[in-house]
Motif scaffolding. Structure first.
Motif, mmCIF file in Angstrom:
data_model
loop_
_atom_site.group_PDB
_atom_site.id
_atom_site.type_symbol
_atom_site.label_atom_id
_atom_site.label_comp_id
_atom_site.label_asym_id
_atom_site.label_seq_id
_atom_site.Cartn_x
_atom_site.Cartn_y
_atom_site.Cartn_z
ATOM 1 N N THR A 65 63.857 -19.607 76.345
ATOM 2 C CA THR A 65 62.910 -18.544 75.997
ATOM 3 C C THR A 65 61.538 -18.914 76.546
ATOM 4 O O THR A 65 61.112 -20.073 76.439
ATOM 5 N N LEU A 66 60.863 -17.951 77.121
ATOM 6 C CA LEU A 66 59.492 -18.145 77.592
ATOM 7 C C LEU A 66 58.605 -17.103 76.929
ATOM 8 O O LEU A 66 58.873 -15.910 76.987
ATOM 9 N N VAL A 67 57.532 -17.613 76.286
ATOM 10 C CA VAL A 67 56.633 -16.746 75.540
ATOM 11 C C VAL A 67 55.225 -16.876 76.130
ATOM 12 O O VAL A 67 54.768 -17.984 76.434
ATOM 13 N N VAL A 68 54.552 -15.761 76.294
ATOM 14 C CA VAL A 68 53.125 -15.719 76.628
ATOM 15 C C VAL A 68 52.430 -14.996 75.479
ATOM 16 O O VAL A 68 52.797 -13.861 75.148
ATOM 17 N N GLY A 69 51.447 -15.666 74.860
ATOM 18 C CA GLY A 69 50.841 -15.083 73.662
ATOM 19 C C GLY A 69 49.334 -15.228 73.629
ATOM 20 O O GLY A 69 48.707 -15.856 74.476
ATOM 21 N N LYS A 70 48.754 -14.603 72.614
ATOM 22 C CA LYS A 70 47.310 -14.654 72.360
ATOM 23 C C LYS A 70 47.102 -14.786 70.857
ATOM 24 O O LYS A 70 47.648 -14.015 70.079
ATOM 25 N N MET A 71 46.311 -15.795 70.481
ATOM 26 C CA MET A 71 46.027 -16.022 69.065
ATOM 27 C C MET A 71 44.724 -15.340 68.691
ATOM 28 O O MET A 71 43.780 -15.282 69.479
ATOM 29 N N PHE A 72 44.663 -14.814 67.474
ATOM 30 C CA PHE A 72 43.477 -14.156 66.963
ATOM 31 C C PHE A 72 43.070 -14.829 65.661
ATOM 32 O O PHE A 72 43.845 -14.880 64.698
ATOM 33 N N ARG A 73 41.850 -15.383 65.640
ATOM 34 C CA ARG A 73 41.252 -15.981 64.440
ATOM 35 C C ARG A 73 42.135 -17.080 63.847
ATOM 36 O O ARG A 73 42.100 -17.337 62.655
ATOM 37 N N SER A 74 42.925 -17.744 64.677
ATOM 38 C CA SER A 74 43.766 -18.879 64.261
ATOM 39 C C SER A 74 44.747 -18.509 63.155
ATOM 40 O O SER A 74 45.239 -19.394 62.440
ATOM 41 N N GLN A 75 45.079 -17.218 63.024
ATOM 42 C CA GLN A 75 45.996 -16.784 61.959
ATOM 43 C C GLN A 75 47.104 -15.870 62.477
ATOM 44 O O GLN A 75 48.228 -15.930 61.987
ATOM 45 N N PHE A 76 46.797 -15.067 63.471
ATOM 46 C CA PHE A 76 47.751 -14.052 63.909
ATOM 47 C C PHE A 76 47.862 -14.095 65.428
ATOM 48 O O PHE A 76 46.863 -14.212 66.140
ATOM 49 N N GLY A 77 49.096 -14.032 65.925
ATOM 50 C CA GLY A 77 49.324 -14.045 67.353
ATOM 51 C C GLY A 77 50.258 -12.934 67.778
ATOM 52 O O GLY A 77 51.160 -12.534 67.041
ATOM 53 N N ILE A 78 50.040 -12.407 68.975
ATOM 54 C CA ILE A 78 50.925 -11.408 69.584
ATOM 55 C C ILE A 78 51.516 -12.040 70.838
ATOM 56 O O ILE A 78 50.791 -12.635 71.645
ATOM 57 N N GLU A 79 52.847 -11.888 71.020
ATOM 58 C CA GLU A 79 53.540 -12.583 72.094
ATOM 59 C C GLU A 79 54.452 -11.637 72.875
ATOM 60 O O GLU A 79 55.062 -10.721 72.296
ATOM 61 N N LEU A 80 54.533 -11.879 74.173
ATOM 62 C CA LEU A 80 55.530 -11.254 75.032
ATOM 63 C C LEU A 80 56.602 -12.295 75.316
ATOM 64 O O LEU A 80 56.291 -13.439 75.665
ATOM 65 N N GLU A 81 57.853 -11.892 75.173
ATOM 66 C CA GLU A 81 58.968 -12.837 75.240
ATOM 67 C C GLU A 81 59.942 -12.440 76.343
ATOM 68 O O GLU A 81 60.229 -11.257 76.549
#
Length: 384
Positions: A65-81
């Motif tokens: 699995t390869l994930v590219v993501g972005k973290m927001f405020r060190s609590q929530f992240g959105i990822e493309l997998e």
């Protein structure tokens, strides 16, 4: 199969330790892995293991699995997998494969390293046993994850990432024109790295040192001249005396040249100093003062009054036209006319002396009108 069971047990043990909480795994420092990401983008390559649903008709699968993501405020992240897995065949036929991708969200409920995982994606299954050898499917993923770290090698904030999830394969199958919905539930385990991109969080700036206000220390100024005693090189200066930065009296002012329209200052004049009384003129060929000359001499009266210690000689001068004896007598008369005017205004007679010099002390060329005008003059010469 034995090797697969060992791999399953190992991954389940790792995930179990992660899910027990941060106390079950030694942390690399006070900062959590999620905090180390700090709103950055990241990539996460992971090895995958899938516990196949018994209705699938295959053995378990391994993949990546390869994930590219972005973290927001060190609590929530959105990822493309993007993912791939190969299922071992139970019957000795071709191995089944699935290639897919989707969108995932991760949420850290606390400041720790455990997070929840929810994903929705798409999968393309090929060489699948059964009635549907190839089909498209919606993949729903729900699980938990754990970040171990951070570690600062190669890049800052890298962490080990482990996940355990339930993945549901939802698809439709055609059998004799009847549409039958199928849902296969499988265990999914991922293990890999999470690598933040870009510079990490900057340490907070140190608080500025408090400014210590030192109260001024009172320093004596014994003679009151404005210069404190430690710096006063001339102690005991009389009150009211103007002093320099070292506390010493300023030198007396220089003898100020007299100019028409300005005041005359004699306080700084010394014996031998001479001031030309510009504008003090007489009627033609006489010793009678012009009105303008009287105005200027009124200023001379003021200067002499302000410097009562000074005695002056009033010197008269002529140009070279006319006989020497006549010029000498005329210059003497003109000098006396000035003295008489000054004494008439209150200047003591014993402070004034009149003397004519005729044409003997010329200061300019007598061959020109301009020069002759300069030679016709009255001067104050300081005696003492």
């Amino acid at each position: 199969m034995n090797r697969k069971r060992q791999l399953i047990a190992w991954m389940a043990g790792l995930m179990g330790g992660a899910l027990l909480g941060p106390s079950a795994v030694v942390q690399a420092g006070d900062e959590t892995a999620a905090e180390a990401i700090h709103n950055r983008f990241y990539i996460s390559p992971m090895a995958s293991y899938v516990l196949a649903d018994q209705d699938r008709g295959t053995d378990d699968a391994v993949g990546g699995t390869l994930v590219v993501g972005k973290m927001f405020r060190s609590q929530f992240g959105i990822e493309l997998e993007a993912n791939y897995a190969g299922y071992d065949s139970e019957s000795g036929g071709d191995d089944a494969t699935v290639v897919g991708g989707g969108l995932r969200g991760i949420l850290f409920p606390t400041s720790g390293s455990v997070y929840g995982l929810l994903g929705l994606g798409y999968g393309r299954f090929e060489d699948h046993p059964g009635a549907d050898p190839e089909y498209d499917s919606a993949l729903l993923t729900l699980g938990l994850g754990y970040l171990l770290g951070p570690f600062d090698f190669v890049a800052s904030g890298i962490s080990v990432r482990a996940e355990a999830a339930l993945r549901t394969d939802i698809h439709g199958r055609d059998q004799t024109a009847d549409s039958i919905n199928n849902a296969l539930n499988e265990g999914l385990f991922n293990l890999g790295l999470l690598i933040p991109l870009g510079a990490g969080p900057q340490p907070p700036k140190p608080e500025p040192e408090p400014v210590v206000v030192v109260p001024p220390v009172a320093v004596a100024d014994s003679d009151g001249d404005g210069v404190n005693d430690p710096s006063d090189q001339c102690p005991g200066t009389p009150a009211g005396t103007e002093v320099d930065p070292q506390g010493c009296p300023l030198p007396p002012p220089a003898c100020t040249p007299y100019g028409e329209g300005s005041e005359m200052e004699l306080a700084g004049c010394l014996p031998g100093d001479t001031i030309v009384l510009q504008g003090v003129t007489f009627e033609f060929d006489s010793a009678i003062l012009t009105p303008n000359a009287r105005t200027i001499l009124n200023r001379v009266v003021g200067a002499l009054t302000d410097a009562p210690q000074i005695r002056v000689e009033v010197a008269g001068h002529t140009d070279a036209r006319g006989a020497d004896a006549y010029n000498l007598e005329l210059s003497d008369q003109r000098a006396q006319s000035v003295v008489d005017y000054l004494t008439g205004k209150g200047v003591a007679a014993d402070r004034l002396e009149a003397r004519g010099y005729g044409e003997s002390n010329s200061v300019a060329d007598n061959q020109t009108e301009e020069g002759r005008e300069l030679n016709r003059r009255v001067e104050l010469k300081i005696i003492d």
